[in-house]
Write a protein that holds these residues in place. Sequence first.
Motif, PDB file in Angstrom:
ATOM      1  N   PHE A 167       2.669   8.201 -29.043  1.00 28.36           N
ATOM      2  CA  PHE A 167       3.521   7.020 -28.884  1.00 28.36           C
ATOM      3  C   PHE A 167       4.024   6.917 -27.454  1.00 28.36           C
ATOM      4  N   PHE A 168       4.500   8.022 -26.899  1.00 23.48           N
ATOM      5  CA  PHE A 168       5.031   8.008 -25.535  1.00 23.48           C
ATOM      6  C   PHE A 168       3.929   7.716 -24.516  1.00 23.48           C
ATOM      7  N   ARG A 169       2.721   8.223 -24.756  1.00 24.38           N
ATOM      8  CA  ARG A 169       1.612   7.921 -23.861  1.00 24.38           C
ATOM      9  C   ARG A 169       1.262   6.437 -23.920  1.00 24.38           C
ATOM     10  N   LEU A 195       1.883  10.924 -11.685  1.00 20.93           N
ATOM     11  CA  LEU A 195       1.654  12.360 -11.853  1.00 20.93           C
ATOM     12  C   LEU A 195       2.790  13.003 -12.641  1.00 20.93           C
ATOM     13  N   LEU A 196       4.024  12.616 -12.344  1.00 19.49           N
ATOM     14  CA  LEU A 196       5.166  13.174 -13.076  1.00 19.49           C
ATOM     15  C   LEU A 196       5.099  12.809 -14.558  1.00 19.49           C
ATOM     16  N   LEU A 197       4.730  11.565 -14.857  1.00 22.68           N
ATOM     17  CA  LEU A 197       4.596  11.166 -16.255  1.00 22.68           C
ATOM     18  C   LEU A 197       3.478  11.938 -16.940  1.00 22.68           C
ATOM     19  N   MET A 238       0.831  -1.195   0.000  1.00 22.77           N
ATOM     20  CA  MET A 238       0.000   0.000   0.000  1.00 22.77           C
ATOM     21  C   MET A 238       0.870   1.251   0.000  1.00 22.77           C
ATOM     22  N   ALA A 239       1.915   1.259   0.838  1.00 17.75           N
ATOM     23  CA  ALA A 239       2.838   2.399   0.868  1.00 17.75           C
ATOM     24  C   ALA A 239       3.553   2.549  -0.464  1.00 17.75           C
ATOM     25  N   THR A 240       3.868   1.412  -1.088  1.00 17.58           N
ATOM     26  CA  THR A 240       4.512   1.447  -2.403  1.00 17.58           C
ATOM     27  C   THR A 240       3.614   2.121  -3.430  1.00 17.58           C
ATOM     28  N   GLY A 241       2.321   1.781  -3.387  1.00 14.84           N
ATOM     29  CA  GLY A 241       1.395   2.401  -4.322  1.00 14.84           C
ATOM     30  C   GLY A 241       1.231   3.888  -4.081  1.00 14.84           C
ATOM     31  N   LEU A 242       1.109   4.270  -2.801  1.00 12.93           N
ATOM     32  CA  LEU A 242       0.870   5.683  -2.478  1.00 12.93           C
ATOM     33  C   LEU A 242       2.107   6.535  -2.701  1.00 12.93           C
ATOM     34  N   ALA A 243       3.277   6.016  -2.316  1.00 15.48           N
ATOM     35  CA  ALA A 243       4.498   6.819  -2.393  1.00 15.48           C
ATOM     36  C   ALA A 243       5.270   6.618  -3.686  1.00 15.48           C
ATOM     37  N   GLY A 244       4.932   5.561  -4.441  1.00 14.93           N
ATOM     38  CA  GLY A 244       5.659   5.288  -5.675  1.00 14.93           C
ATOM     39  C   GLY A 244       4.823   5.479  -6.919  1.00 14.93           C
ATOM     40  N   GLN A 245       3.714   4.765  -7.002  1.00 13.96           N
ATOM     41  CA  GLN A 245       2.909   4.801  -8.217  1.00 13.96           C
ATOM     42  C   GLN A 245       2.254   6.158  -8.457  1.00 13.96           C
ATOM     43  N   LEU A 246       1.680   6.755  -7.411  1.00  5.55           N
ATOM     44  CA  LEU A 246       0.954   8.009  -7.600  1.00  5.55           C
ATOM     45  C   LEU A 246       1.879   9.162  -7.988  1.00  5.55           C
ATOM     46  N   PRO A 247       2.978   9.412  -7.257  1.00  5.92           N
ATOM     47  CA  PRO A 247       3.876  10.502  -7.684  1.00  5.92           C
ATOM     48  C   PRO A 247       4.473  10.266  -9.068  1.00  5.92           C
ATOM     49  N   LEU A 248       4.880   9.023  -9.355  1.00  4.62           N
ATOM     50  CA  LEU A 248       5.457   8.746 -10.669  1.00  4.62           C
ATOM     51  C   LEU A 248       4.416   8.902 -11.771  1.00  4.62           C
ATOM     52  N   THR A 268       8.775  -3.670  -9.149  1.00  4.85           N
ATOM     53  CA  THR A 268       7.961  -4.235 -10.225  1.00  4.85           C
ATOM     54  C   THR A 268       6.514  -3.764 -10.126  1.00  4.85           C
ATOM     55  N   TYR A 269       5.988  -3.709  -8.918  1.00  9.16           N
ATOM     56  CA  TYR A 269       4.611  -3.267  -8.688  1.00  9.16           C
ATOM     57  C   TYR A 269       4.411  -1.817  -9.135  1.00  9.16           C
ATOM     58  N   ILE A 270       5.394  -0.979  -8.851  1.00 10.91           N
ATOM     59  CA  ILE A 270       5.319   0.415  -9.290  1.00 10.91           C
ATOM     60  C   ILE A 270       5.333   0.484 -10.816  1.00 10.91           C
ATOM     61  N   TRP A 271       6.275  -0.239 -11.431  1.00 13.60           N
ATOM     62  CA  TRP A 271       6.408  -0.204 -12.895  1.00 13.60           C
ATOM     63  C   TRP A 271       5.130  -0.677 -13.573  1.00 13.60           C
ATOM     64  N   GLN A 272       4.491  -1.695 -13.009  1.00  8.54           N
ATOM     65  CA  GLN A 272       3.308  -2.276 -13.645  1.00  8.54           C
ATOM     66  C   GLN A 272       2.108  -1.342 -13.618  1.00  8.54           C
ATOM     67  N   ASN A 273       1.939  -0.564 -12.565  1.00 11.43           N
ATOM     68  CA  ASN A 273       0.677   0.163 -12.357  1.00 11.43           C
ATOM     69  C   ASN A 273       0.759   1.681 -12.476  1.00 11.43           C
ATOM     70  N   CYS A 274       1.947   2.264 -12.528  1.00  8.69           N
ATOM     71  CA  CYS A 274       2.002   3.730 -12.554  1.00  8.69           C
ATOM     72  C   CYS A 274       1.373   4.292 -13.828  1.00  8.69           C
ATOM     73  N   GLY A 275       1.370   3.495 -14.922  1.00 10.69           N
ATOM     74  CA  GLY A 275       0.749   3.965 -16.161  1.00 10.69           C
ATOM     75  C   GLY A 275      -0.740   4.191 -16.031  1.00 10.69           C
ATOM     76  N   LEU A 276      -1.403   3.399 -15.178  1.00  9.89           N
ATOM     77  CA  LEU A 276      -2.839   3.600 -14.947  1.00  9.89           C
ATOM     78  C   LEU A 276      -3.105   4.977 -14.368  1.00  9.89           C
ATOM     79  N   TYR A 277      -2.331   5.353 -13.366  1.00  8.36           N
ATOM     80  CA  TYR A 277      -2.526   6.658 -12.736  1.00  8.36           C
ATOM     81  C   TYR A 277      -2.060   7.784 -13.651  1.00  8.36           C
ATOM     82  N   MET A 278      -1.091   7.498 -14.505  1.00 15.30           N
ATOM     83  CA  MET A 278      -0.681   8.486 -15.501  1.00 15.30           C
ATOM     84  C   MET A 278      -1.851   8.876 -16.395  1.00 15.30           C
ATOM     85  N   VAL A 279      -2.609   7.880 -16.857  1.00 12.80           N
ATOM     86  CA  VAL A 279      -3.749   8.154 -17.737  1.00 12.80           C
ATOM     87  C   VAL A 279      -4.837   8.920 -16.997  1.00 12.80           C
TER      88      VAL A 279
END
Length: 296
Positions: free
Chosen positions: A102-104, A87-89, A75-85, A163-174
């Motif tokens: 293409f990049f999206r 948003l940055l993307l 959960m901390a990985t998702g909140l502190a890793g996936q969400l900020p990454l 790996t968990y961050i890499w797999q899911n950060c694209g969802l929050y990017m969209v």
Amino acid sequence: MHTLKRTSWAIALGLLPALVIYIGIAVVPIGMSFYYSLVDWDGLSDVRFVGLDNFTDILSDPVFWNAVKNNLIMMATGLAGQLPLGLLLALALNRAMRGIQFFRTVGFLPVVISAVIVSLIWSKMYGVESGLINQFLGLIGLDAWKQNWLGSTTWAMLSLSVTYIWQNCGLYMVIYLAALQNIPSEINESAMMDGATGWKRVLLITIPMIRPTIWVTVVFAISNSFRVFDLIYVMTAGGPAHNTEVMTIYMYINTFTNIQFGYGSAVSVLILIFSLIVIYGANKLTGSREADGERR
């Protein structure tokens, strides 16, 4: 009035198939889990009612609490890793430039790839002998840094988190990208005229404008962390020594490996309760902050 009633009936009739399916695949199994959590059953012998004994055994098992701890790490990985990454993307890709689609697409690609495929790819990267990471460390002269990434009690959970961050950060990017594109251009232009550029504009204008979306993604990240299973199961199966075991894997092992369907159902009920408690707390927190923001 008659037209309104006919419209209401038409809407209800249209929703009925989806409602029936939802009740069949969600509500009924939850109810069955509550029932089986109160019994001792191996799937073959007679059902024996044991009351709350399954819950007592689970809550006294240190392996279960270790699984809870690992869920909190995810959960901390998702909140502190996936969400900020994410948003940055989204901020980086929220612009007009050549090849932006293409990049999206590349940023979102890990989300649509099967979790099993993602797990196998990263397992190969973390390999001890031929893994890409260890080979790269050896190439640059850092052989002492080579690790058994997935077999070490020190590094296994961190490796899974990456790996968990890499797999899911694209969802929050969209999700964030959609929110950014709904910000009126006049607001950004006015901010730039007032001297708010770069990170100053992001912090003072952009983030406050998409705050409701951020709170929604917080709830998504918490919910997903309690449902993570396939990624960890394929890469480590909860090992080494239960070091990466989360509640869903703990439930799976006790249900289908140890053939304790009542015990496993009780674990699923506890997962549901824990999830609802944490999500309720997050909703209360976000609701109170939204109210504070409106008062200001």
